[in-house]
Design a protein around this motif. Structure first.
Motif, PDB file in Angstrom:
ATOM      1  N   ALA A  67       0.232  -6.906   8.355  1.00  0.00           N
ATOM      2  CA  ALA A  67      -0.580  -5.694   8.472  1.00  0.00           C
ATOM      3  C   ALA A  67       0.335  -4.474   8.522  1.00  0.00           C
ATOM      4  O   ALA A  67       1.479  -4.555   8.980  1.00  0.00           O
ATOM      5  CB  ALA A  67      -1.443  -5.763   9.728  1.00  0.00           C
ATOM      6  N   ARG A  68      -0.183  -3.358   8.053  1.00  0.00           N
ATOM      7  CA  ARG A  68       0.566  -2.101   7.990  1.00  0.00           C
ATOM      8  C   ARG A  68      -0.105  -1.032   8.853  1.00  0.00           C
ATOM      9  O   ARG A  68      -1.284  -1.152   9.180  1.00  0.00           O
ATOM     10  CB  ARG A  68       0.614  -1.593   6.542  1.00  0.00           C
ATOM     11  N   PRO A  69       0.622   0.055   9.143  1.00  0.00           N
ATOM     12  CA  PRO A  69       0.021   1.149   9.921  1.00  0.00           C
ATOM     13  C   PRO A  69      -1.082   1.892   9.154  1.00  0.00           C
ATOM     14  O   PRO A  69      -1.967   2.478   9.745  1.00  0.00           O
ATOM     15  CB  PRO A  69       1.185   2.100  10.207  1.00  0.00           C
ATOM     16  N   GLU A  70      -1.003   1.875   7.796  1.00  0.00           N
ATOM     17  CA  GLU A  70      -2.008   2.539   6.973  1.00  0.00           C
ATOM     18  C   GLU A  70      -2.391   1.631   5.805  1.00  0.00           C
ATOM     19  O   GLU A  70      -1.543   0.932   5.258  1.00  0.00           O
ATOM     20  CB  GLU A  70      -1.478   3.859   6.415  1.00  0.00           C
ATOM     21  N   THR A  71      -3.664   1.666   5.455  1.00  0.00           N
ATOM     22  CA  THR A  71      -4.126   0.897   4.305  1.00  0.00           C
ATOM     23  C   THR A  71      -3.680   1.599   3.030  1.00  0.00           C
ATOM     24  O   THR A  71      -3.777   2.820   2.915  1.00  0.00           O
ATOM     25  CB  THR A  71      -5.653   0.720   4.354  1.00  0.00           C
ATOM     26  N   GLN A  72      -3.176   0.807   2.092  1.00  0.00           N
ATOM     27  CA  GLN A  72      -2.633   1.348   0.840  1.00  0.00           C
ATOM     28  C   GLN A  72      -2.979   0.394  -0.286  1.00  0.00           C
ATOM     29  O   GLN A  72      -2.892  -0.824  -0.129  1.00  0.00           O
ATOM     30  CB  GLN A  72      -1.122   1.478   0.987  1.00  0.00           C
TER      31      GLN A  72
END
Length: 191
Positions: A67-72
């Protein structure tokens, strides 16, 4: 060739926040590692989503973990045209003011107002690799690919240096197809 770097094709994919993972796949869901990628700690997931644009949708788009801090959402220009979005060329993580879309999973959907980009072609290197190649973080170089019938020189390739990287250049599917960069392919870094 001197200064050889492995060239890998980065196909369309999505990075998700934990919040969006739970909306799309259900409360408490975590991403399932299907296959480790060349960059340490990165993996392709069993889960897939549909990316919906104003014009069309692309189904079964890969999710990359963790998982990442922002969806991209990273697409090629061909994909962007298919979706009907104006995706800018950006480095991964630089999504401010980029295109938006809708993501649909088996348990829900998420509308993102920004996050759809065409990834800027780049080279991952460790500090030791960068020293060996004589380049530094954020430097712009060219890379020559000497493929059969499609010799290509890519300009505007950004060097990205981090101790957790593995040496590789990433291009999208449009770029790989244009240069016949298939299978185990190498390019030569030109400074």
């Amino acid at each position: 060739m001197a200064n050889q770097i492995l060239v890998e094709t980065s196909a369309r994919h999505v990075h998700l926040t934990n919040e969006h993972i739970e909306i799309l796949f259900g409360a408490g869901h975590t991403l399932t590692n299907k296959k480790d990628l060349s960059q340490p700690g990165q993996f392709a997931c069993e889960e897939r989503v549909t990316v919906v644009g104003p014009k069309k949708s692309i189904e079964r788009v890969s999710i990359l973990g963790p998982a990442r801090p922002e969806t991209q959402v990273e697409v090629s220009f061909t994909d962007a045209r298919t979706l009907g979005v104006d995706a800018p060329v950006r480095e991964s993580g630089d999504i401010k003011g980029s295109a938006g879309c809708k993501l649909v999973g088996p348990c829900g959907e998420v509308e993102i107002s920004e996050g759809v980009i065409v990834a800027k072609r780049h080279i991952h290197l460790t500090p030791a690799d960068a020293a060996e190649f004589g380049v530094e973080d954020k430097q712009i170089v060219k890379v020559a690919i000497n493929s059969e019938g499609r010799k290509t020189i890519f300009d505007d390739v950004v060097i990205r240096v981090k101790s957790t990287f593995a040496a590789a250049m990433h291009i999208d599917t449009d770029e790989a197809n244009a240069s016949c960069a298939f299978g185990k392919c190498y390019g030569e870094i030109i400074k």
